[in-house]
Every structure is written in structure tokens, then in C-alpha cells.
Design a protein around this motif. Structure first.
Motif, mmCIF file in Angstrom:
data_model
loop_
_atom_site.group_PDB
_atom_site.id
_atom_site.type_symbol
_atom_site.label_atom_id
_atom_site.label_comp_id
_atom_site.label_asym_id
_atom_site.label_seq_id
_atom_site.Cartn_x
_atom_site.Cartn_y
_atom_site.Cartn_z
ATOM 1 N N CYS A 71 0.436 -1.183 0.155
ATOM 2 C CA CYS A 71 -0.052 0.201 0.294
ATOM 3 C C CYS A 71 0.642 0.710 0.650
ATOM 4 N N VAL A 72 0.703 2.386 -0.369
ATOM 5 C CA VAL A 72 0.702 3.772 -0.497
ATOM 6 C C VAL A 72 1.241 3.585 0.994
ATOM 7 N N LYS A 73 2.796 4.232 0.787
ATOM 8 C CA LYS A 73 4.021 4.649 1.791
ATOM 9 C C LYS A 73 3.619 4.072 3.410
ATOM 10 N N GLY A 74 3.034 2.588 3.172
ATOM 11 C CA GLY A 74 3.375 1.405 4.333
ATOM 12 C C GLY A 74 2.322 1.657 5.225
ATOM 13 N N SER A 75 0.920 3.117 4.803
ATOM 14 C CA SER A 75 0.039 3.474 5.171
ATOM 15 C C SER A 75 -1.032 3.036 5.863
ATOM 16 N N VAL A 76 -1.957 2.554 7.125
ATOM 17 C CA VAL A 76 -2.114 2.162 7.597
ATOM 18 C C VAL A 76 -3.867 3.046 6.969
ATOM 19 N N ARG A 77 -4.364 2.813 6.750
ATOM 20 C CA ARG A 77 -6.290 3.793 6.763
ATOM 21 C C ARG A 77 -7.175 2.901 6.294
ATOM 22 N N TYR A 78 -7.935 3.160 7.674
ATOM 23 C CA TYR A 78 -9.412 2.227 7.750
ATOM 24 C C TYR A 78 -10.173 3.846 6.969
ATOM 25 N N GLY A 79 -12.968 3.233 6.216
ATOM 26 C CA GLY A 79 -13.017 4.014 6.186
ATOM 27 C C GLY A 79 -14.024 3.546 7.576
ATOM 28 N N SER A 80 -15.204 4.494 7.888
ATOM 29 C CA SER A 80 -16.316 4.719 8.714
ATOM 30 C C SER A 80 -16.382 3.591 9.446
ATOM 31 N N ASN A 81 -16.509 2.992 8.374
ATOM 32 C CA ASN A 81 -17.313 1.784 7.831
ATOM 33 C C ASN A 81 -16.231 0.338 8.235
ATOM 34 N N GLY A 82 -15.254 1.109 8.730
ATOM 35 C CA GLY A 82 -13.938 -0.721 9.226
ATOM 36 C C GLY A 82 -13.148 -0.951 8.371
ATOM 37 N N MET A 83 -13.959 -0.624 7.166
ATOM 38 C CA MET A 83 -13.023 -1.130 5.959
ATOM 39 C C MET A 83 -11.542 -1.154 5.706
ATOM 40 N N PHE A 84 -10.142 -1.162 5.209
ATOM 41 C CA PHE A 84 -9.042 -1.212 5.206
ATOM 42 C C PHE A 84 -9.310 -0.869 3.850
ATOM 43 N N ASN A 85 -8.783 0.858 3.628
ATOM 44 C CA ASN A 85 -9.373 0.848 2.354
ATOM 45 C C ASN A 85 -8.088 1.740 1.594
ATOM 46 N N GLN A 86 -6.726 2.349 2.005
ATOM 47 C CA GLN A 86 -5.936 1.870 1.147
ATOM 48 C C GLN A 86 -5.673 1.774 0.382
ATOM 49 N N SER A 87 -5.078 2.719 -0.852
ATOM 50 C CA SER A 87 -4.420 2.517 -2.569
ATOM 51 C C SER A 87 -2.926 1.678 -2.496
ATOM 52 N N PRO A 88 -3.164 0.561 -3.490
ATOM 53 C CA PRO A 88 -2.058 -0.034 -3.589
ATOM 54 C C PRO A 88 -1.111 0.952 -4.533
ATOM 55 N N ASP A 89 0.404 0.878 -3.913
ATOM 56 C CA ASP A 89 1.850 1.928 -4.676
ATOM 57 C C ASP A 89 1.937 1.577 -5.987
ATOM 58 N N LYS A 90 1.337 1.668 -6.447
ATOM 59 C CA LYS A 90 1.606 0.979 -8.384
ATOM 60 C C LYS A 90 3.192 1.516 -8.659
ATOM 61 N N ARG A 91 4.289 2.253 -7.982
ATOM 62 C CA ARG A 91 5.775 1.665 -7.887
ATOM 63 C C ARG A 91 6.272 0.775 -7.799
ATOM 64 N N ARG A 92 5.797 -0.011 -6.845
ATOM 65 C CA ARG A 92 6.892 -0.873 -6.774
ATOM 66 C C ARG A 92 5.631 -2.706 -6.170
ATOM 67 N N ASN A 93 6.234 -3.202 -6.160
ATOM 68 C CA ASN A 93 5.807 -4.516 -6.050
ATOM 69 C C ASN A 93 5.491 -4.842 -3.742
ATOM 70 N N GLY A 94 6.414 -4.126 -3.289
ATOM 71 C CA GLY A 94 6.278 -4.596 -1.992
ATOM 72 C C GLY A 94 7.446 -5.494 -1.375
ATOM 73 N N THR A 95 8.119 -5.721 -0.878
ATOM 74 C CA THR A 95 9.497 -6.365 0.072
ATOM 75 C C THR A 95 8.584 -7.546 -0.102
ATOM 76 N N SER A 96 10.108 -8.160 -0.660
ATOM 77 C CA SER A 96 10.356 -9.625 -1.795
ATOM 78 C C SER A 96 10.152 -10.260 -0.160
ATOM 79 N N PRO A 97 9.840 -11.508 -0.723
ATOM 80 C CA PRO A 97 9.774 -12.520 -0.047
ATOM 81 C C PRO A 97 11.492 -13.393 1.120
ATOM 82 N N ASP A 98 12.592 -12.989 0.372
ATOM 83 C CA ASP A 98 13.739 -12.908 0.619
ATOM 84 C C ASP A 98 14.353 -11.804 1.464
ATOM 85 N N THR A 99 13.847 -10.365 1.314
ATOM 86 C CA THR A 99 14.055 -9.587 2.213
ATOM 87 C C THR A 99 13.182 -9.792 3.118
#
Length: 300
Positions: free
Chosen positions: A125-153
């Protein structure tokens, strides 16, 4: 501090970079470290790396974050396996990696709040930032520039962290006031609540905000019990201060830690240094010996 401090995943607001400065104010040996607002537990990991405490309590009202920490410490191979499986799926998902993220997010919001799902969402997700909506749902968007921490790391760091903390840790997900009640002499409580300058009464990371007056009363409670504590609570950039100081009546010392140049100021063509504030309890302020020239120290 020798070497870098391992971390499970990028997390907005993490104190991993500031940890070497914060550790200047933590005793070399003590009974137990308690983090009521643990997040990804950067200070716990930093302290455990140096084996300063006999035990650790990691608490956060965001229960899925606690699940990540608990599995990373107690079941590292299970977490690594499940995360690796989800992470690798994004490269063969028919809709592409972005659609794969939304698929995992939907699964999470529909009840599959596994540690691996939460970890993948944080990693992508964007900036590794946890965000929830008023309904309690996780609503943060994906960071389109990266694939996230690799399993090796991730696997390397998780195994190191497990080695530091396994058999010494307790994990809870309750209101911070409940955790403070179990603190006793010999413990150090490190608190990193949502910043005043960033969050209001409602905070999307923690579902509910931290009331200033309630927080002050809980700090008074720690003072009355003779519990040592450190609080990261506000800060300043240039001439602007974020949030009001904790009351002088608490008898704390306020230390400004240099956090680097403000990225927001740089965008405006300015070079302003950001400082993050640290409050030290009465006993700790008499023990500290900050490195000359690194800190600005104010006594309340």
C-alpha cells in the motif's frame, strides 16, 4: 548502536530511523519494555537487538498488526511461507498486480484478516500507511511503483526478529489504558500515540482518536505508580509546532530529536529541519546523558 535495525515491513510513523537516538534515553538493562501503541514495534525490536530487557509486551488496538508481530516472533516460518505465496501470486494474476492487491484487500475486508494478508497489504500500500474507512474497512490504495517487500528480504528480517523476541514476548490488542494498568516498577513504557499535529479526535490508523485530557491523566497515573516511561508525542518543523506540549505539572523533560529535512518544505523550495519530540519521565530525565550537539533539551 551497531548495524541496522531489522524491520518486518515499511510502516508509516515507524521509529526505526529514530531508534538509535531514542535508545540514548533507555537504560542498558531493565525488566520489561511495554509498547501500548506498538505499530510494527520498532523500539521493541531495537531494544531486543541489544538484549536490554528481560521481557516485552506489544499492544496495538489494530488487531491485525498484532497478529503480524505475533506470527513473526512465534511462527516465523509459517508467516514467511504464507506471505511468499501471496506475494508471488501478484506476478501471475490474470488481472495484473494492482488487481491482485484489490483482490487481497477484498478478502481481508470480507473476513480473512490473516497475518499474511495484512502483511501483504502493508507491503504494497501507499507509504506503508494503514487506513480504514468509517465502515471499518481497510481502504488504502496500492503503491503502483513497487511490488512490496520481497520474500527474501522479509524472511531474513523476520528470522532475526524472532530470534530476538521468541520466548520473551506477550501480544495484546486492547485499549492502551488497560495495558498501562499492568506496568510495574522496573518496566519502561514507550508510548507513540497518534500525533496531535496529524490526527484529530478520530484517527484512521487506530479506529478512534486519543483524547488529550485522558492521555494526560494516564501519564499522571504512571507518575503516581513510579513507572518510568518515554513518550513520542509531537514535534516541530521550522517555526511551526505540531500539537501542544504536555503539561509542565507532569514534571517531564522534553527532548527534540533531529528527524531530518522536511520533504514537504523541500517541495516548497525550503530547507527546514523536522524535529520529533520525546518526553522523559521524572526518573529517566535524571539518568540521561545526551550526546553533545545532537539534542536540544527542555525541562518542563
Amino acid at each position: 548502536m551497531n548495524g541496522t535495525i531489522p524491520h518486518i515491513v515499511q510502516y508509516q510513523g515507524s521509529k526505526r530511523i529514530l531508534a538509535p537516538q531514542i535508545l540514548q534515553y533507555i537504560p542498558k538493562k531493565f525488566n520489561r519494555l511495554i509498547e501500548p501503541f506498538a505499530g510494527m514495534a520498532a523500539i521493541t525490536i531495537a531494544v531486543s537487538k541489544q538484549n536490554r530487557a528481560n521481557g516485552y509486551i506489544m499492544n496495538d488496538l489494530n488487531e491485525p498488526l498484532v497478529h503480524i508481530l505475533e506470527e513473526a516472533v512465534n511462527k516465523p516460518e509459517d508467516l514467511i511461507y504464507e506471505y511468499s505465496k501471496i506475494w508471488n501470486e501478484q506476478f501471475c494474476f490474470s488481472g495484473g498486480s494492482i488487481e491482485h492487491y484489490y483482490k487481497v484487500r477484498d478478502e481481508f475486508n470480507n473476513g480473512n484478516k490473516s497475518a499474511a494478508n495484512m502483511l501483504y497489504l502493508l507491503a504494497r500500500c501507499v507509504k506503508g500507511s494503514v487506513r480504514y474507512g468509517s465502515n471499518g474497512m481497510f481502504n488504502q490504495s496500492p503503491d503502483k511503483r513497487r511490488n512490496g517487500t520481497s520474500p527474501d528480504t522479509l524472511s531474513k528480517n523476520v528470522r532475526i526478529i524472532s530470534n530476538y523476541l521468541k520466548g520473551k514476548s506477550r501480544f495484546t490488542s486492547v485499549d492502551y489504558q488497560e495495558i498501562l494498568k499492568i506496568a510495574c516498577a522496573g518496566d519502561i513504557v514507550y508510548m507513540d500515540p497518534p500525533y496531535q499535529g496529524v490526527c484529530g479526535r478520530k484517527d484512521s490508523r487506530y479506529f478512534s482518536g486519543i483524547d488529550f485530557a485522558d492521555f494526560v491523566r494516564n501519564v499522571e497515573f504512571l507518575n503516581e505508580k513510579g513507572i518510568d516511561f518515554i513518550i513520542s508525542y509531537d514535534g516541530q518543523c521550522g517555526d511551526k509546532q505540531y500539537g501542544k506540549d504536555l503539561p509542565k505539572s507532569l514534571g517531564l523533560s522534553k527532548v527534540l530529536l533531529k528527524a531530518g529535512l522536511s520533504s514537504q518544505s523541500l517541495l516548497l523550495g525550503k530547507k527546514e529541519i523536522t524535529y520529533e519530540a520525546l518526553y522523559l519521565s521524572k526518573n529517566l530525565k535524571n539518568m540521561v546523558c545526551p550526546l553533545k550537539g545532537q539534542y536540544e533539551l527542555f525541562s518542563n
